[in-house]
Design an enzyme around this catalytic site. Structure first.
Site, mmCIF file in Angstrom:
data_model
loop_
_atom_site.group_PDB
_atom_site.id
_atom_site.type_symbol
_atom_site.label_atom_id
_atom_site.label_comp_id
_atom_site.label_asym_id
_atom_site.label_seq_id
_atom_site.Cartn_x
_atom_site.Cartn_y
_atom_site.Cartn_z
ATOM 1 N N GLU A 147 45.663 43.883 33.258
ATOM 2 C CA GLU A 147 45.490 43.618 34.692
ATOM 3 C C GLU A 147 45.194 42.137 34.946
ATOM 4 O O GLU A 147 45.675 41.556 35.912
ATOM 5 C CB GLU A 147 44.378 44.497 35.280
ATOM 6 C CG GLU A 147 44.618 46.002 35.168
ATOM 7 C CD GLU A 147 45.955 46.485 35.730
ATOM 8 O OE1 GLU A 147 46.540 45.794 36.603
ATOM 9 O OE2 GLU A 147 46.443 47.542 35.284
ATOM 10 N N HIS A 166 55.495 42.843 34.407
ATOM 11 C CA HIS A 166 55.702 43.800 33.325
ATOM 12 C C HIS A 166 56.798 43.305 32.400
ATOM 13 O O HIS A 166 57.775 42.706 32.840
ATOM 14 C CB HIS A 166 56.050 45.179 33.888
ATOM 15 C CG HIS A 166 54.837 45.877 34.411
ATOM 16 N ND1 HIS A 166 54.874 46.827 35.385
ATOM 17 C CD2 HIS A 166 53.532 45.740 34.065
ATOM 18 C CE1 HIS A 166 53.637 47.240 35.628
ATOM 19 N NE2 HIS A 166 52.809 46.599 34.848
#
Ligand SMILES: [Zn+2]
Ligand SMILES: [Zn+2]
Length: 185
Positions: free
Chosen positions: A135, A144
Site C-alpha cells: 500500500e 500493480h
C-alpha cells in the site's frame, strides 16, 4: 522549509497488536529505507462500519484521515483489526489512494491459511508487512505489477499474498528509488 524528509507514520486504529505495528515499521524502514514512527492509537473507526456487510468502508476511513492532516508525516499507514472493503471487492487486505498520503492495512484476514487453519504469528506479521509495503508503494505511485515475483503484484486472497514476495521487482524498485530521490530534492 527543510529538505529533510518527514517520517512515515504508522497509526493503530483501535487496539492493535504492538508486535504487528513494530514489524510493519521495521519493514518499512528496512525495505524502503524511510524513517518511521509509530503514532499513538486513534479510535477504531466505527463511523466507517457498514452494518449490512459488517465490514468497514476503507474509502470512508481514508477520507476521514484527510481532515486529520498529520502534517509532520510524509505518509501515514493506518493499521486496524476489522475487515475492510471497497465497493467493487468483497474485501481488501489494505487500501491506498494512488500517489496519496494515506493507506490502510487490515489484520482481519491475515490469521488464517488458505485451508482455514490458523497461521503462526510469524507468518501473520510477514503478511501484515507485505500489505503495508504494497500500500505504501501505491502512495509512492507504484502501480500493480504484472510480475508475480514482485511486491506490487495484486493479491486477491491469502494464497496470492503468500506467493507474493516482500521485495520489489527490478523495474518497481528502480521506479521507487527515483521517486524517493526526487522527493527529497
Ligand atoms: Zn494494490
Ligand atoms: Zn514490479
Amino acid at each position: 522549509m527543510s529538505s529533510q524528509k518527514k517520517p512515515v507514520g504508522v497509526v493503530p486504529l483501535g487496539k492493535v497488536s504492538e508486535i504487528a505495528l513494530k514489524v510493519i515499521a521495521a519493514n518499512i524502514s528496512g525495505y524502503f529505507n524511510l524513517s518511521v514512527q509509530i503514532l499513538p492509537p486513534l479510535e477504531q473507526p466505527e463511523y466507517a462500519l457498514d452494518e449490512r456487510r459488517f465490514q468497514y468502508d476503507a474509502g470512508i476511513i481514508l477520507k476521514a484521515f484527510e481532515s486529520m492532516r498529520f502534517k509532520d508525516y510524509e505518509k501515514v499507514v493506518g493499521v486496524l483489526n476489522p475487515d475492510l472493503f471497497v465497493p467493487i471487492f468483497t474485501h481488501v487486505f489494505g487500501e491506498a489512494k494512488q500517489g496519496g498520503k494515506f493507506a490502510l492495512v487490515s489484520l482481519f484476514r491475515l490469521g488464517k491459511n488458505p485451508d482455514g487453519s490458523p497461521s503462526p504469528s510469524s507468518l501473520i506479521f510477514e503478511r501484515a508487512a507485505k500489505v503495508a509495503l504494497h500500500e505504501l508503494g501505491h502512495l509512492f505511485n507504484l502501480l500493480h505489477c504484472q510480475e508475480k515475483r514482485c511486491l506490487m503484484h495484486f493479491s486477491g486472497d491469502i494464497q496470492d499474498l503468500d506467493e507474493t514476495p516482500i521485495y520489489l521487482c527490478r523495474y518497481c524498485s528502480t521506479f521507487l528509488k527515483d521517486r524517493l530521490l526526487s522527493q527529497s530534492e
